[in-house]
Motif scaffolding. Structure first.
Motif, PDB file in Angstrom:
ATOM      1  N   THR A  24       5.970  32.503  61.994  1.00  0.00           N
ATOM      2  CA  THR A  24       5.077  33.518  62.688  1.00  0.00           C
ATOM      3  C   THR A  24       3.925  32.638  63.583  1.00  0.00           C
ATOM      4  O   THR A  24       3.236  31.514  63.068  1.00  0.00           O
ATOM      5  CB  THR A  24       4.363  34.327  61.730  1.00  0.00           C
ATOM      6  OG1 THR A  24       5.231  35.180  61.248  1.00  0.00           O
ATOM      7  CG2 THR A  24       3.110  35.163  62.421  1.00  0.00           C
ATOM      8  N   THR A  25       3.593  32.860  64.659  1.00  0.00           N
ATOM      9  CA  THR A  25       2.791  32.138  65.385  1.00  0.00           C
ATOM     10  C   THR A  25       1.998  32.957  66.243  1.00  0.00           C
ATOM     11  O   THR A  25       2.552  34.102  66.708  1.00  0.00           O
ATOM     12  CB  THR A  25       3.208  30.945  66.411  1.00  0.00           C
ATOM     13  OG1 THR A  25       4.246  31.544  67.294  1.00  0.00           O
ATOM     14  CG2 THR A  25       4.083  29.997  65.734  1.00  0.00           C
ATOM     15  N   ASP A  26       0.674  32.804  66.476  1.00  0.00           N
ATOM     16  CA  ASP A  26      -0.084  33.468  67.548  1.00  0.00           C
ATOM     17  C   ASP A  26       0.282  33.040  69.035  1.00  0.00           C
ATOM     18  O   ASP A  26       0.555  31.866  69.140  1.00  0.00           O
ATOM     19  CB  ASP A  26      -1.650  33.211  67.169  1.00  0.00           C
ATOM     20  CG  ASP A  26      -2.018  33.710  65.946  1.00  0.00           C
ATOM     21  OD1 ASP A  26      -1.413  34.801  65.336  1.00  0.00           O
ATOM     22  OD2 ASP A  26      -3.087  33.078  65.330  1.00  0.00           O
ATOM     23  N   ARG A  45      11.451  28.006  75.820  1.00  0.00           N
ATOM     24  CA  ARG A  45      11.349  28.826  76.881  1.00  0.00           C
ATOM     25  C   ARG A  45       9.920  29.382  77.609  1.00  0.00           C
ATOM     26  O   ARG A  45       9.531  29.640  78.474  1.00  0.00           O
ATOM     27  CB  ARG A  45      12.406  29.947  77.157  1.00  0.00           C
ATOM     28  CG  ARG A  45      13.732  29.474  76.597  1.00  0.00           C
ATOM     29  CD  ARG A  45      14.637  28.661  77.767  1.00  0.00           C
ATOM     30  NE  ARG A  45      15.821  28.304  77.449  1.00  0.00           N
ATOM     31  CZ  ARG A  45      17.140  29.082  77.575  1.00  0.00           C
ATOM     32  NH1 ARG A  45      16.826  30.351  77.811  1.00  0.00           N
ATOM     33  NH2 ARG A  45      18.022  28.432  77.095  1.00  0.00           N
ATOM     34  N   ARG A  46       9.224  29.954  76.280  1.00  0.00           N
ATOM     35  CA  ARG A  46       8.106  30.742  76.570  1.00  0.00           C
ATOM     36  C   ARG A  46       6.854  30.454  75.567  1.00  0.00           C
ATOM     37  O   ARG A  46       6.818  31.120  74.587  1.00  0.00           O
ATOM     38  CB  ARG A  46       8.287  32.221  76.428  1.00  0.00           C
ATOM     39  CG  ARG A  46       9.313  32.659  77.485  1.00  0.00           C
ATOM     40  CD  ARG A  46       9.188  34.271  77.453  1.00  0.00           C
ATOM     41  NE  ARG A  46       8.075  34.965  77.477  1.00  0.00           N
ATOM     42  CZ  ARG A  46       7.551  35.106  78.771  1.00  0.00           C
ATOM     43  NH1 ARG A  46       7.711  34.996  79.807  1.00  0.00           N
ATOM     44  NH2 ARG A  46       6.267  35.938  78.688  1.00  0.00           N
ATOM     45  N   PRO A  47       6.497  29.005  75.497  1.00  0.00           N
ATOM     46  CA  PRO A  47       5.459  28.522  74.338  1.00  0.00           C
ATOM     47  C   PRO A  47       4.167  29.086  74.088  1.00  0.00           C
ATOM     48  O   PRO A  47       3.761  28.905  73.176  1.00  0.00           O
ATOM     49  CB  PRO A  47       5.620  27.218  74.865  1.00  0.00           C
ATOM     50  CG  PRO A  47       5.808  27.126  76.421  1.00  0.00           C
ATOM     51  CD  PRO A  47       6.770  28.223  76.708  1.00  0.00           C
ATOM     52  N   ASP A  48       3.936  30.158  75.196  1.00  0.00           N
ATOM     53  CA  ASP A  48       2.766  30.982  75.083  1.00  0.00           C
ATOM     54  C   ASP A  48       2.591  32.101  74.418  1.00  0.00           C
ATOM     55  O   ASP A  48       1.744  32.807  74.039  1.00  0.00           O
ATOM     56  CB  ASP A  48       1.746  30.917  76.376  1.00  0.00           C
ATOM     57  CG  ASP A  48       1.656  29.598  76.984  1.00  0.00           C
ATOM     58  OD1 ASP A  48       1.395  28.628  76.246  1.00  0.00           O
ATOM     59  OD2 ASP A  48       1.638  29.501  78.193  1.00  0.00           O
ATOM     60  N   ASP A  49       3.961  32.583  73.963  1.00  0.00           N
ATOM     61  CA  ASP A  49       3.988  33.916  73.375  1.00  0.00           C
ATOM     62  C   ASP A  49       3.933  33.774  71.652  1.00  0.00           C
ATOM     63  O   ASP A  49       4.075  32.786  71.160  1.00  0.00           O
ATOM     64  CB  ASP A  49       5.826  34.279  73.652  1.00  0.00           C
ATOM     65  CG  ASP A  49       5.819  34.667  75.055  1.00  0.00           C
ATOM     66  OD1 ASP A  49       5.201  34.793  75.853  1.00  0.00           O
ATOM     67  OD2 ASP A  49       7.172  34.789  75.333  1.00  0.00           O
ATOM     68  N   GLY A  50       3.662  34.756  71.299  1.00  0.00           N
ATOM     69  CA  GLY A  50       3.424  35.149  69.933  1.00  0.00           C
ATOM     70  C   GLY A  50       4.602  35.169  69.119  1.00  0.00           C
ATOM     71  O   GLY A  50       5.638  35.763  69.687  1.00  0.00           O
ATOM     72  N   ILE A  51       4.730  35.013  68.091  1.00  0.00           N
ATOM     73  CA  ILE A  51       6.133  35.135  67.235  1.00  0.00           C
ATOM     74  C   ILE A  51       5.787  35.995  65.750  1.00  0.00           C
ATOM     75  O   ILE A  51       4.871  35.408  65.008  1.00  0.00           O
ATOM     76  CB  ILE A  51       7.104  34.212  67.098  1.00  0.00           C
ATOM     77  CG1 ILE A  51       7.538  33.471  68.315  1.00  0.00           C
ATOM     78  CG2 ILE A  51       8.002  34.212  66.095  1.00  0.00           C
ATOM     79  CD1 ILE A  51       8.135  32.412  68.236  1.00  0.00           C
ATOM     80  N   LEU A  52       6.649  37.014  65.550  1.00  0.00           N
ATOM     81  CA  LEU A  52       6.427  37.565  63.969  1.00  0.00           C
ATOM     82  C   LEU A  52       7.810  37.566  63.453  1.00  0.00           C
ATOM     83  O   LEU A  52       8.381  38.324  64.013  1.00  0.00           O
ATOM     84  CB  LEU A  52       5.886  39.119  63.920  1.00  0.00           C
ATOM     85  CG  LEU A  52       5.794  39.841  62.787  1.00  0.00           C
ATOM     86  CD1 LEU A  52       4.974  38.968  61.640  1.00  0.00           C
ATOM     87  CD2 LEU A  52       5.293  41.112  62.762  1.00  0.00           C
ATOM     88  N   GLY A  53       8.190  36.712  62.532  1.00  0.00           N
ATOM     89  CA  GLY A  53       9.476  36.329  62.101  1.00  0.00           C
ATOM     90  C   GLY A  53       9.563  36.749  60.496  1.00  0.00           C
ATOM     91  O   GLY A  53       8.489  36.545  59.763  1.00  0.00           O
TER      92      GLY A  53
END
Length: 271
Positions: free
Chosen positions: A76-78, A63-71
């Motif tokens: 985790t992705t920038d 849905r939001r491929p440009d968002d960062g993720i901290l799991g």
């Protein structure tokens, strides 16, 4: 709620938490086993932690491929959008492993470093909590519709019900037990639920007067901290600091500061 972005983030967080919660509730195998350990042999990860995080991060990436993720479990992705998701797919893994009901899915969204959305789903309690920065804290569950949350009026400290948690490293646990032993005579009582996110939501819902814990990570705190603050609670770490791995403290106004002072005096933030 006036910011369309925050509304979109809330909708996505609620959908992800609902789907992950259903996976964890309905997909728990009878022979659930430990898949890995982290800080110690009793700090466990199950196959369901990993599956729930993959579900959440996959939905966000779609849905939001440009968002960062901290799991918590490594998802985790920038990102480049200024939005970062902070995810604990299963807060209270040991409870889940043993079939106890106090576990949750915790999802927060940060915008430019500030938490703006928080959702905590507790499927075995049939409750979901959420907050948007500046929009109050809300819950849905056994009651009809959504209920706005407000923390309890502050009691004297000796009538305060306070929750805490214990680290999985033996030396840290021993020190935490010493702090709790000193605190117990000064409070109404202490509880140990096993999910930091649920504890913070229970504070928001008026079921606790305070909460503290050492050794938490961003994914343990992000959503629940926002929900507690939007319900009128105060949160922090050591005096003058934000909640951190050294110490996280939350409480109703009137309980927060004396609890924080006692924890500082007792050295709750170090061995």
């Amino acid at each position: 709620m006036t910011d369309p972005l925050h509304k979109d983030l809330l909708d996505l967080a609620q959908e992800a938490a609902r789907r992950a919660g259903a996976l964890l509730r309905d997909g728990r195998p009878a022979d659930l086993a430990v898949a890995a350990t982290k800080s110690s042999p009793i700090d466990v990860v199950t196959e369901m932690d990993i599956a729930a995080e993959k579900l959440i991060t996959g939905l966000i990436a779609e849905r939001r491929p440009d968002d960062g993720i901290l799991g918590e479990e490594g998802g985790t992705t920038d990102g480049t959008s200024g939005v970062r998701w902070v995810i604990d797919p299963l807060d209270g893994t040991v409870n889940y492993l043993y079939g106890l009901p106090t576990w949750s899915v915790s999802i927060a969204a940060e915008q430019d470093g500030e938490t703006v959305v928080g959702v905590v789903a507790a499927p075995m309690r049939g409750e979901t909590f959420h907050a948007v920065l500046g929009g109050g804290a809300w819950a849905s569950g056994a009651w009809d519709g959504e209920r706005r949350l407000a923390c309890r009026p502050a009691p004297p400290l000796d009538q305060a019900l306070v929750s805490t948690g214990f680290n999985y490293v033996a030396e840290v646990r021993a020190h935490q037990a010493e702090v709790a032993q000193r605190l117990i005579p000064l409070l109404r009582d202490i509880r140990r639920g096993g999910s930091a996110a649920v504890d913070l939501c229970d504070l928001a819902a008026g079921r606790l007067d305070g909460y503290y814990e050492r050794g938490l990570h961003a994914w343990d705190l992000a959503a629940g901290d926002l929900i507690a603050r939007e319900a009128g609670a105060l949160t922090g770490g050591r005096p003058g600091e934000r909640p951190s791995g050294d110490l996280a403290v939350a409480g109703t106004p009137g309980v927060f500061e004396p609890l924080q002072r006692l924890l500082e005096d007792f050295g709750a933030w170090h061995d």
